[in-house]
Motif scaffolding. Structure first.
Motif, PDB file in Angstrom:
ATOM      1  N   ASP A 173     -24.174 -32.874  23.462  1.00  0.00           N
ATOM      2  CA  ASP A 173     -24.280 -31.779  24.436  1.00  0.00           C
ATOM      3  C   ASP A 173     -24.974 -30.566  23.830  1.00  0.00           C
ATOM      4  O   ASP A 173     -25.779 -29.900  24.497  1.00  0.00           O
ATOM      5  N   LEU A 174     -24.677 -30.278  22.570  1.00  0.00           N
ATOM      6  CA  LEU A 174     -25.312 -29.132  21.909  1.00  0.00           C
ATOM      7  C   LEU A 174     -26.813 -29.360  21.735  1.00  0.00           C
ATOM      8  O   LEU A 174     -27.616 -28.436  21.930  1.00  0.00           O
ATOM      9  N   ILE A 175     -27.184 -30.578  21.364  1.00  0.00           N
ATOM     10  CA  ILE A 175     -28.607 -30.890  21.226  1.00  0.00           C
ATOM     11  C   ILE A 175     -29.298 -30.740  22.579  1.00  0.00           C
ATOM     12  O   ILE A 175     -30.406 -30.202  22.673  1.00  0.00           O
ATOM     13  N   SER A 176     -28.631 -31.201  23.631  1.00  0.00           N
ATOM     14  CA  SER A 176     -29.186 -31.063  24.982  1.00  0.00           C
ATOM     15  C   SER A 176     -29.346 -29.599  25.358  1.00  0.00           C
ATOM     16  O   SER A 176     -30.353 -29.195  25.954  1.00  0.00           O
ATOM     17  N   ARG A 177     -28.379 -28.776  24.998  1.00  0.00           N
ATOM     18  CA  ARG A 177     -28.454 -27.347  25.317  1.00  0.00           C
ATOM     19  C   ARG A 177     -29.576 -26.665  24.555  1.00  0.00           C
ATOM     20  O   ARG A 177     -30.243 -25.767  25.092  1.00  0.00           O
ATOM     21  N   LEU A 178     -29.791 -27.081  23.312  1.00  0.00           N
ATOM     22  CA  LEU A 178     -30.912 -26.535  22.548  1.00  0.00           C
ATOM     23  C   LEU A 178     -32.232 -26.912  23.212  1.00  0.00           C
ATOM     24  O   LEU A 178     -33.163 -26.100  23.290  1.00  0.00           O
ATOM     25  N   THR A 179     -32.303 -28.148  23.704  1.00  0.00           N
ATOM     26  CA  THR A 179     -33.499 -28.580  24.433  1.00  0.00           C
ATOM     27  C   THR A 179     -33.784 -27.662  25.617  1.00  0.00           C
ATOM     28  O   THR A 179     -34.920 -27.225  25.830  1.00  0.00           O
ATOM     29  N   MET A 180     -32.737 -27.347  26.384  1.00  0.00           N
ATOM     30  CA  MET A 180     -32.922 -26.499  27.551  1.00  0.00           C
ATOM     31  C   MET A 180     -33.240 -25.057  27.163  1.00  0.00           C
ATOM     32  O   MET A 180     -33.973 -24.366  27.868  1.00  0.00           O
ATOM     33  N   ALA A 181     -32.700 -24.588  26.045  1.00  0.00           N
ATOM     34  CA  ALA A 181     -33.044 -23.247  25.563  1.00  0.00           C
ATOM     35  C   ALA A 181     -34.529 -23.173  25.223  1.00  0.00           C
ATOM     36  O   ALA A 181     -35.201 -22.174  25.517  1.00  0.00           O
ATOM     37  N   TYR A 182     -35.050 -24.235  24.590  1.00  0.00           N
ATOM     38  CA  TYR A 182     -36.493 -24.312  24.341  1.00  0.00           C
ATOM     39  C   TYR A 182     -37.269 -24.247  25.653  1.00  0.00           C
ATOM     40  O   TYR A 182     -38.272 -23.543  25.784  1.00  0.00           O
ATOM     41  N   LEU A 183     -36.777 -25.001  26.634  1.00  0.00           N
ATOM     42  CA  LEU A 183     -37.454 -25.062  27.926  1.00  0.00           C
ATOM     43  C   LEU A 183     -37.494 -23.696  28.599  1.00  0.00           C
ATOM     44  O   LEU A 183     -38.548 -23.237  29.050  1.00  0.00           O
ATOM     45  N   TYR A 184     -36.341 -23.042  28.661  1.00  0.00           N
ATOM     46  CA  TYR A 184     -36.271 -21.731  29.301  1.00  0.00           C
ATOM     47  C   TYR A 184     -37.170 -20.718  28.595  1.00  0.00           C
ATOM     48  O   TYR A 184     -37.658 -19.780  29.213  1.00  0.00           O
ATOM     49  N   ASN A 185     -37.356 -20.901  27.305  1.00  0.00           N
ATOM     50  CA  ASN A 185     -38.150 -19.958  26.515  1.00  0.00           C
ATOM     51  C   ASN A 185     -39.632 -20.317  26.522  1.00  0.00           C
ATOM     52  O   ASN A 185     -40.428 -19.688  25.831  1.00  0.00           O
ATOM     53  N   GLY A 186     -40.002 -21.369  27.266  1.00  0.00           N
ATOM     54  CA  GLY A 186     -41.401 -21.749  27.355  1.00  0.00           C
ATOM     55  C   GLY A 186     -41.905 -22.556  26.181  1.00  0.00           C
ATOM     56  O   GLY A 186     -43.110 -22.780  26.060  1.00  0.00           O
ATOM     57  N   GLN A 187     -40.998 -23.036  25.322  1.00  0.00           N
ATOM     58  CA  GLN A 187     -41.393 -23.844  24.160  1.00  0.00           C
ATOM     59  C   GLN A 187     -41.379 -25.319  24.578  1.00  0.00           C
ATOM     60  O   GLN A 187     -40.527 -26.098  24.172  1.00  0.00           O
ATOM     61  N   LEU A 188     -42.361 -25.678  25.372  1.00  0.00           N
ATOM     62  CA  LEU A 188     -42.338 -26.978  26.035  1.00  0.00           C
ATOM     63  C   LEU A 188     -42.548 -28.138  25.067  1.00  0.00           C
ATOM     64  O   LEU A 188     -41.976 -29.214  25.248  1.00  0.00           O
ATOM     65  N   SER A 189     -43.361 -27.934  24.050  1.00  0.00           N
ATOM     66  CA  SER A 189     -43.565 -29.005  23.065  1.00  0.00           C
ATOM     67  C   SER A 189     -42.276 -29.290  22.305  1.00  0.00           C
ATOM     68  O   SER A 189     -41.904 -30.452  22.097  1.00  0.00           O
ATOM     69  N   ASP A 190     -41.578 -28.223  21.893  1.00  0.00           N
ATOM     70  CA  ASP A 190     -40.295 -28.396  21.195  1.00  0.00           C
ATOM     71  C   ASP A 190     -39.275 -29.067  22.114  1.00  0.00           C
ATOM     72  O   ASP A 190     -38.523 -29.946  21.678  1.00  0.00           O
ATOM     73  N   ALA A 191     -39.249 -28.642  23.366  1.00  0.00           N
ATOM     74  CA  ALA A 191     -38.308 -29.224  24.329  1.00  0.00           C
ATOM     75  C   ALA A 191     -38.595 -30.703  24.544  1.00  0.00           C
ATOM     76  O   ALA A 191     -37.668 -31.524  24.591  1.00  0.00           O
ATOM     77  N   THR A 192     -39.864 -31.056  24.651  1.00  0.00           N
ATOM     78  CA  THR A 192     -40.245 -32.449  24.867  1.00  0.00           C
ATOM     79  C   THR A 192     -39.862 -33.315  23.672  1.00  0.00           C
ATOM     80  O   THR A 192     -39.265 -34.388  23.825  1.00  0.00           O
ATOM     81  N   GLU A 193     -40.208 -32.851  22.480  1.00  0.00           N
ATOM     82  CA  GLU A 193     -39.923 -33.625  21.271  1.00  0.00           C
ATOM     83  C   GLU A 193     -38.429 -33.864  21.086  1.00  0.00           C
ATOM     84  O   GLU A 193     -37.993 -34.988  20.817  1.00  0.00           O
ATOM     85  N   LEU A 194     -37.633 -32.811  21.255  1.00  0.00           N
ATOM     86  CA  LEU A 194     -36.195 -32.947  21.049  1.00  0.00           C
ATOM     87  C   LEU A 194     -35.557 -33.800  22.138  1.00  0.00           C
ATOM     88  O   LEU A 194     -34.660 -34.607  21.863  1.00  0.00           O
TER      89      LEU A 194
END
Length: 221
Positions: free
Chosen positions: A50-71
């Motif tokens: 769940d924490l890894i998933s939340r970090l993914t969404m934090a990347y997404l909200y912040n516009g870090q789409l490459s990081d969000a996609t990779e994770l």
């Protein structure tokens, strides 16, 4: 045990930073606590995932789409390995990946992920489960972004009806989906691509039959 509770408190604080849209602080805390969870609870533990998933969404909200996609791709492989392909946790990760691809305007990939996730949830959770209804709404939005208005409106209508019955007519998700449907059926409409945080929606006025531009996003799961 004390250290675990401290890290749980930090994880909760991270979620508060996301709500406050202070994504840099949220990411910093998630990156601090996730290694502890990986070491003490293991990668297969629900809290860790769940924490890894939340970090993914934090990347997404912040516009870090490459990081969000990779994770999210790493998380999907982990989830499939632990729970299998036909599991609600797997469909949840797939749906969140779909949202990332939708934001990147990779609509074919988004559609494929939402379609697969929807079928899994219909089989495992049932057609009227809130997660199933949520994915249905995202798939309809994807079709609308593709310019496939007729089937998008039909699916969004079904989504609104189900959400009103299951979640309630005053539920935030029901209201957002209804606002989509109302807008899509007007000659000139406001395309709302919403974050789930009500004050973080972006309104875009577009003419009928034009291609809407997606702005900000998020999830109801």
């Amino acid at each position: 045990m004390v250290r675990l509770e401290v890290n749980r408190a930090l994880a909760h604080l991270s979620a508060c930073y996301v709500v406050a849209r202070d994504f840099e602080k949220a990411q910093a805390l998630y990156k601090e606590v996730i290694p502890y969870y990986l070491k003490t609870l293991g990668p297969a533990h629900g809290e860790t995932m769940d924490l890894i998933s939340r970090l993914t969404m934090a990347y997404l909200y912040n516009g870090q789409l490459s990081d969000a996609t990779e994770l999210s791709e790493q998380l999907l492989q982990l989830t499939k390995r632990i729970f299998g392909s036909e599991h609600p946790r797997t469909s949840r990760v797939m749906a969140r990946m779909g949202i990332i691809y939708l934001e990147r305007w990779q609509l074919k990939k988004a559609e494929a992920l939402f379609t697969a996730a929807l079928e899994i949830d219909k089989r495992t959770c049932g057609p009227e489960h809130p997660n199933t209804i949520s994915i249905m709404g995202w798939l309809a939005t994807t079709w609308k972004c593709q310019g496939r208005s007729k089937i998008a409106i039909a699916l969004k209508t079904e989504c609104v009806s189900l959400s009103a019955r299951v979640n309630g007519i005053d539920h935030s998700w029901t209201k957002v989906q209804y606002s989509h449907l109302e807008a899509w059926t007007n000659p000139k409409y406001v395309f709302r691509y919403c974050t789930g945080m009500d004050d973080a929606c972006t309104d875009i006025i577009v003419q009928e039959h034009s291609t809407p531009t997606c702005a900000t996003i998020s999830v109801m799961f």
